[in-house]
Design an enzyme around this catalytic site. Structure first.
Site, PDB file in Angstrom:
ATOM      1  CG  HIS A   4      -1.890   0.973   1.437  1.00  0.00           C
ATOM      2  ND1 HIS A   4      -1.634   2.258   1.848  1.00  0.00           N
ATOM      3  CD2 HIS A   4      -3.233   0.901   1.248  1.00  0.00           C
ATOM      4  CE1 HIS A   4      -2.774   2.927   1.903  1.00  0.00           C
ATOM      5  NE2 HIS A   4      -3.754   2.128   1.555  1.00  0.00           N
ATOM      6  CG  ASP A  24       0.560  -2.495   6.158  1.00  0.00           C
ATOM      7  OD1 ASP A  24      -0.417  -2.720   6.887  1.00  0.00           O
ATOM      8  OD2 ASP A  24       0.490  -1.818   5.115  1.00  0.00           O
ATOM      9  CD  GLN A  61      -6.899  -4.580   4.009  1.00  0.00           C
ATOM     10  OE1 GLN A  61      -7.832  -5.327   4.320  1.00  0.00           O
ATOM     11  NE2 GLN A  61      -7.073  -3.318   3.711  1.00  0.00           N
TER      12      GLN A  61
HETATM   13  N1  PMP Z   1      -1.765  -0.849   4.640  1.00  0.00           N
HETATM   14  C1  PMP Z   1      -2.720  -1.575   4.067  1.00  0.00           C
HETATM   15  C2  PMP Z   1      -2.388  -2.951   3.571  1.00  0.00           C
HETATM   16  C3  PMP Z   1      -4.004  -1.061   3.938  1.00  0.00           C
HETATM   17  O1  PMP Z   1      -4.964  -1.774   3.362  1.00  0.00           O
HETATM   18  C4  PMP Z   1      -4.279   0.246   4.424  1.00  0.00           C
HETATM   19  C5  PMP Z   1      -5.656   0.869   4.285  1.00  0.00           C
HETATM   20  N2  PMP Z   1      -6.241   0.686   3.045  1.00  0.00           N
HETATM   21  C6  PMP Z   1      -3.253   0.953   5.031  1.00  0.00           C
HETATM   22  C7  PMP Z   1      -2.020   0.373   5.127  1.00  0.00           C
HETATM   23  C8  PMP Z   1      -3.459   2.326   5.572  1.00  0.00           C
HETATM   24  O2  PMP Z   1      -4.314   2.285   6.668  1.00  0.00           O
HETATM   25  P1  PMP Z   1      -4.864   3.625   7.293  1.00  0.00           P
HETATM   26  O3  PMP Z   1      -5.448   4.417   6.140  1.00  0.00           O
HETATM   27  O4  PMP Z   1      -5.913   3.176   8.243  1.00  0.00           O
HETATM   28  O5  PMP Z   1      -3.742   4.321   7.945  1.00  0.00           O
END
Ligand code: PMP
Length: 413
Positions: free
Chosen positions: A129, A206, A209
């Site tokens: 991401h 991270d 998910q």
């Molecule tokens: N990492 C992953 C794999 C995600 O799916 C997301 C949210 N789509 C994030 C990081 C970022 O999360 P947040 O917007 O809640 O900070």
């Protein structure tokens, strides 16, 4: 019709906790399949929020009055709940942040700024991401280290041979997601952690998910840092968790200064800092959100992550089978180990158009690049449609989704 009767999740009971699922969209019953973006919130979490503001609201850690004490106890209670949720060794290894994004930025700005410089390498993957790409790009530009990217194959599986080739004694950090938000691939983070440690590198996972979909054990994984967001795990927005091994957090400098994170402040002698985790929690945090996150994690525990995982796996199977019947539909992400994410494109129909039209039928899916532009470019597309599943989704909803998709695609062609 798919058979789910052998599974130990009472979906009717689960759905009763989510009043939003009873609403209509454009005169049709809502079918909410955008859970990878944000999951819905059970009544127990809404009630915790409500109760916090009705009975407890006060600033934490600093008051000597009853409300401040009670609010502090509720806030710190979530720290223990979060510790147990990911099986961290100690509650002080849990830092509250605004979410996964802020957790990763904290590691980049504190650990990264201190430990990375010219000649060093950070390994991320093509599955990341943007929140696990851009903080490292920004820091690399400032600190002069090299960012390298682990490739993925055509199934969306990380190329582990390439990982072993890329990692070397210059690698200081491996930063990868546990589950890809765009494709659903589950990465072998435990094996990857072992390889990282064999080369003297740390690993940041991270888990945005993964936390809603499978049991997490940061010690078994061997994660040095692990991050997740409240709003993807049936909790509120504006709150997330950074897990860091105590000895790492202790050695890291603060990243934001202010109240709460200090021991003493003086103009004559150097300012000294609070112990972990408070050293990383400057200012008044999202107290109600943290308290409600604790309730969300308990709610997940009550339903049981293993039951949720089995349910979602069956939903994914059923959805994959059903939509694959649509002529010209291509699923992106066919890894053998996948969490509840179904990403696809359809010949002759733009993803954006599909998303807009299917919304008219009450079905909420996500379309776009899913904050994973480099990954989508690898597959030669700039957008996909993504349906993602949660504990409250039903096989009937998957059928409605598939029928609606078929209708929409025939309208667009
Ligand atoms: N990492 C992953 C794999 C995600 O799916 C997301 C949210 N789509 C994030 C990081 C970022 O999360 P947040 O917007 O809640 O900070």
């Amino acid at each position: 019709m798919a058979n789910f009767s052998d599974l130990l999740l009472d979906v009717a009971r689960v759905r009763r906790d989510f009043p939003i699922l009873d609403r209509e969209v454009h005169g049709k019953p809502l079918v909410y399949l955008d859970n990878a973006a944000t999951s819905q919130t059970p009544v127990q979490v809404i009630a915790t929020f409500d109760d916090y503001y009705r009975r407890l609201n006060a600033n934490i850690h600093r008051g000597l009055h009853t409300l401040a004490d009670e609010a502090t106890a509720a806030f710190e209670g979530t720290r223990e709940t979060a510790r147990a949720f990911i099986n961290a060794a100690e509650a002080r290894e849990i830092v509250f942040t605004r979410g996964t994004t802020e957790a990763i930025n904290l590691v980049a700005q504190s650990w990264g700024r201190t430990n990375l410089g010219p000649g060093d390498e950070v390994l991320i993957s093509l599955l990341e991401h943007h929140s696990n790409i851009v903080p490292w790009q920004l820091l690399a530009a400032e600190r002069g280290f090299t960012l390298k990217v682990i490739p993925v194959d055509e199934r969306g599986v990380l190329d582990l041979d390439a990982y072993r080739d890329l990692i070397n004694e210059r690698t200081k950090l491996v930063a990868v997601n546990h589950v890809s938000n765009a494709l659903g691939t589950v990465n072998p983070v435990t094996d990857m952690a072992r390889v990282a440690h064999d080369h003297g590198a740390l690993i940041l996972v991270d888990g945005a998910q993964a936390a809603p979909h499978q049991l997490i054990d940061v010690q078994a994984i061997g994660a040095d840092f692990y991050a997740f967001s409240g709003h993807k795990v049936y909790g509120p927005t504006g709150v997330g968790v950074l897990y860091g091994r105590a000895e790492l957090l202790e050695a890291m400098p603060p990243w934001q200064g202010g109240g709460e994170m200090i021991a003493t402040v003086s103009f004559e002698t150097p300012t000294t800092f609070a112990a972990i985790p408070h050293k990383f929690e400057a200012g008044t945090p999202a107290i109600a959100e943290v308290v409600a996150l604790g309730r969300a994690l308990s709610w997940v525990n009550e339903i049981g992550l293993t039951h949720i995982a089995a349910w979602e796996e069956r939903l994914l199977e059923h959805a994959t089978d059903t939509v694959s019947r649509i002529d010209g539909l291509r699923v992106l992400g066919t890894a053998p180990d996948k969490a509840g994410v179904l990403s696809f494109v359809v010949d002759g129909a733009h993803s954006q158009d599909i998303g807009l039209l299917i919304d008219q039928l009450g079905v909420a899916i996500r379309t776009g690049h899913h904050c994973a532009q480099p990954l989508l470019a690898r597959f030669g597309v700039d957008a996909t449609c993504r349906a993602s599943f949660a504990a409250y989704n039903t096989p009937e909803e998957i059928d409605i989704f598939a029928e609606s998709l078929e209708r929409v695609v025939s309208m667009l062609r």
